[in-house]
Design an enzyme around this catalytic site. Structure first.
Site, PDB file in Angstrom:
ATOM      1  N   GLU A   1       0.820  -1.222   0.000  1.00 17.09           N
ATOM      2  CA  GLU A   1       0.000   0.000   0.000  1.00 17.09           C
ATOM      3  C   GLU A   1       0.845   1.259   0.000  1.00 17.09           C
ATOM      4  O   GLU A   1       0.437   2.291  -0.526  1.00 17.09           O
ATOM      5  CB  GLU A   1      -0.911   0.018   1.241  1.00 17.09           C
ATOM      6  CG  GLU A   1      -2.285  -0.549   0.956  1.00 17.09           C
ATOM      7  CD  GLU A   1      -3.242  -0.409   2.130  1.00 17.09           C
ATOM      8  OE1 GLU A   1      -4.131  -1.252   2.206  1.00 17.09           O
ATOM      9  OE2 GLU A   1      -3.107   0.509   2.967  1.00 17.09           O
TER      10      GLU A   1
ATOM     11  N   HIS B   1       9.140 -26.076   0.138  1.00 22.12           N
ATOM     12  CA  HIS B   1       8.540 -27.236  -0.518  1.00 22.12           C
ATOM     13  C   HIS B   1       7.277 -26.856  -1.282  1.00 22.12           C
ATOM     14  O   HIS B   1       6.455 -27.722  -1.597  1.00 22.12           O
ATOM     15  CB  HIS B   1       8.269 -28.324   0.524  1.00 22.12           C
ATOM     16  CG  HIS B   1       9.517 -28.689   1.265  1.00 22.12           C
ATOM     17  ND1 HIS B   1      10.409 -29.635   0.813  1.00 22.12           N
ATOM     18  CD2 HIS B   1      10.073 -28.164   2.403  1.00 22.12           C
ATOM     19  CE1 HIS B   1      11.440 -29.707   1.655  1.00 22.12           C
ATOM     20  NE2 HIS B   1      11.261 -28.817   2.620  1.00 22.12           N
TER      21      HIS B   1
ATOM     22  N   LYS C   1     -13.334   1.482  -1.538  1.00 23.09           N
ATOM     23  CA  LYS C   1     -14.305   1.750  -0.472  1.00 23.09           C
ATOM     24  C   LYS C   1     -15.495   2.529  -1.024  1.00 23.09           C
ATOM     25  O   LYS C   1     -16.652   2.263  -0.697  1.00 23.09           O
ATOM     26  CB  LYS C   1     -13.650   2.559   0.664  1.00 23.09           C
ATOM     27  CG  LYS C   1     -12.676   1.760   1.524  1.00 23.09           C
ATOM     28  CD  LYS C   1     -12.174   2.599   2.711  1.00 23.09           C
ATOM     29  CE  LYS C   1     -11.151   1.858   3.546  1.00 23.09           C
ATOM     30  NZ  LYS C   1     -10.663   2.584   4.715  1.00 23.09           N
TER      31      LYS C   1
HETATM   32  O1  PA5 Z   1      -3.321   1.434   5.851  1.00 23.09           O
HETATM   33  C1  PA5 Z   1      -4.420   1.903   5.602  1.00 23.09           C
HETATM   34  O2  PA5 Z   1      -4.634   3.135   5.647  1.00 23.09           O
HETATM   35  C2  PA5 Z   1      -5.609   1.020   5.250  1.00 23.09           C
HETATM   36  O3  PA5 Z   1      -5.233  -0.296   5.027  1.00 23.09           O
HETATM   37  C3  PA5 Z   1      -6.621   1.062   6.386  1.00 23.09           C
HETATM   38  O4  PA5 Z   1      -6.017   0.627   7.571  1.00 23.09           O
HETATM   39  C4  PA5 Z   1      -7.842   0.179   6.101  1.00 23.09           C
HETATM   40  O5  PA5 Z   1      -8.424   0.534   4.879  1.00 23.09           O
HETATM   41  C5  PA5 Z   1      -8.880   0.311   7.213  1.00 23.09           C
HETATM   42  O6  PA5 Z   1      -9.244   1.656   7.388  1.00 23.09           O
HETATM   43  P1  PA5 Z   1     -10.015   2.131   8.688  1.00 23.09           P
HETATM   44  O7  PA5 Z   1      -9.094   2.024   9.833  1.00 23.09           O
HETATM   45  O8  PA5 Z   1     -10.428   3.526   8.396  1.00 23.09           O
HETATM   46  O9  PA5 Z   1     -11.191   1.204   8.852  1.00 23.09           O
END
Ligand code: PA5
Length: 467
Positions: A290, A319, A433
């Site tokens: 990410e 393996h 989202k």
């Molecule tokens: O790293 C990030 O920003 C995302 O992976 C969020 O943690 C994830 O989308 C969850 O978001 P939230 O904490 O708003 O539910």
């Protein structure tokens, strides 16, 4: 705390000219690495990015510990409702310290377990609920935005499940971690008087393991969060050193950056030789993917960059995946995570059975075997010209795990600077989202519903028999 980084197997002298980097190349790019350090330091000092400060937030650490102390003994299960960065850090901590399944041992009110509801698979959710007793469960709902559909939906189910069993007392069994000043989860937490902890605005989900997001579930299952943050603080000091010989986060970032951008290693395999670090490998996979998978750089130029992270477990995946890694496309760099000392060496009985495939192992130990397997895999990779490197943790305890998590976050941040991208946003995740909100009928997201309908139309047209 002792963590080392060994890049020898990334060097051309070992991995070969075509796939390795040279010491002189590393030295030549040292100024660029130091610039990356300086520019990230600026962001951190200006409070634009907050994860480097988390190990020093004693107020939060003490509040979390005090709360955990106040509820200790009243539950045997901590049920975490969250997803992505709001869940993976807790899993890394649980797996690292309390242990991977199935070796966690029986849970009880003195040794509570962690159940993470990070998916909306209905079969998984109902089976997980059936395995918990609402009178012995403490729910921790985590969402920075306060609105992620999966978390909200699961939390509504858990809240109802608790309310049916506990009536008005249910709210006392819920803690929330969210942003301090916005979001509907915050609104509900205030309305229903949940115990609430906050995630600083300048800390993104995947960098939040050392905030209340990870510390709260960690402390509730008995992890010593002071030792955890102490290890992370020590690593933070190292990560600010403008010296590649001690700053392993920066040195690892530079070596990985060179291999990726000069030798086209577009995949990184994180390869822990420790089941306790398996949760951390999945946490790292999100952090790297990410943070570094980006459409454009800071100057707005389209780059569509990213290095695909894969999690593999040694020796198990020798393996299953190593055949591909040794003979398939040479597009990967392998990062072994080694552990020097296991709590038990795993002595193999001395008895000899007069069977050659058995007797050479008699009297040796599993810790020696796992170490030999890792070194053998590294050597086999080099034989095939596959560059690799190794992080070695002296052991997996709170201090080393805290330091390692912080090390990975610093390495990621430095890599973002080297690539000149923003390693802290996640437009791609947000887009997904928004489409979900549109599809599930959330007000204000009609535009995404319309986009989805157009996409369906395009699919239908492509499926129609041609005239
Ligand atoms: O790293 C990030 O920003 C995302 O992976 C969020 O943690 C994830 O989308 C969850 O978001 P939230 O904490 O708003 O539910």
């Amino acid at each position: 705390m002792k963590i080392q980084f060994d890049e020898t197997n990334m060097l051309a002298g070992v991995a070969g000219e075509a796939h390795g980097i040279s010491r002189s190349e590393i030295a030549r790019h040292q100024p660029r690495a130091l610039d990356a350090l300086a520019s990230f330091r600026k962001r951190s000092d200006a409070n634009e990015q907050g994860f480097p400060h988390l190990p020093f937030q004693t107020k939060t650490i003490n509040e979390v510990r005090a709360y955990a102390e106040s509820v200790r003994g009243s539950y045997d299960t901590v049920c975490l409702i969250g997803i992505g960065g709001s869940a993976l850090g807790a899993w890394a901590l649980d797996c690292g310290i309390r242990g991977p399944h199935p070796v966690q041992g029986a849970f009880s009110s003195t040794h509570p377990r962690l159940v993470i509801l990070d998916n909306v698979d209905p079969a998984f959710t109902s089976a997980a609920l059936a395995s918990m007793n609402p009178r012995k469960t403490l729910a921790v709902v985590v969402a920075k935005s306060g609105s992620t559909a999966e978390t909200v939906a699961t939390f509504l189910i858990v809240r109802d499940w608790l309310t049916q069993a506990l009536k008005a007392k249910a709210a006392g069994r819920i803690a929330a971690v969210t942003s301090a000043d916005r979001g509907d989860l915050l609104e509900l937490a205030k309305r229903e008087n949940y115990r609430t902890f906050y995630l600083p605005d300048n800390v993104g989900g995947r960098y939040s393991v050392l905030s209340a997001v990870g510390l709260l579930p960690g402390a509730l299952i008995g992890i010593d969060i002071r030792k955890l943050t102490r290890g992370a603080a020590a690593m933070t000091h190292l990560a600010w050193q403008p010296d590649l010989s001690v700053n392993i986060a920066l040195r690892a970032a530079l070596c990985h950056w060179l291999l990726w951008t000069r030798k086209n290693k577009t995949i990184q395999v994180a390869f822990p030789y420790s089941n306790h670090l398996w949760g951390t490998a999945f946490w790292f996979r999100q952090l790297w993917a990410e943070s570094l998978g980006k459409a454009s750089n800071r100057a707005g130029v389209t780059v569509n960059t990213g290095q695909t992270p894969i999690a593999a477990l040694g020796t198990t995946d020798q393996h299953s995946q190593v055949q591909l890694y040794i003979e398939g496309p040479n597009d990967k760099v392998f990062t072994f995570w080694a552990v020097e000392k296991f709590p038990d060496v795993g002595r193999i009985p001395k008895e000899r059975l007069n069977l050659p495939a058995f007797d050479y192992l008699a009297g040796q130990s599993l810790s020696k075997l796992i170490d030999a397997e890792r070194r053998a895999t590294g050597a086999a990779m080099i034989e095939a010209g596959r560059p690799n490197c190794t992080f070695t943790l002296q052991k997996v305890d709170e201090e080393h795990l805290g330091a390692f998590l912080q090390l990975m976050e610093f390495e990621t941040a430095f890599m973002g600077e080297l690539l000149e991208i923003n390693a802290f946003d996640q437009e791609g995740v947000e887009l997904g989202k928004k489409f979900t909100f549109g599809l599930m009928g959330r007000k204000g997201y009609e535009e995404y519903r319309a986009k989805f309908d157009a996409y369906e139309k395009k699919r239908a047209a492509a499926q129609a028999p041609s005239a």
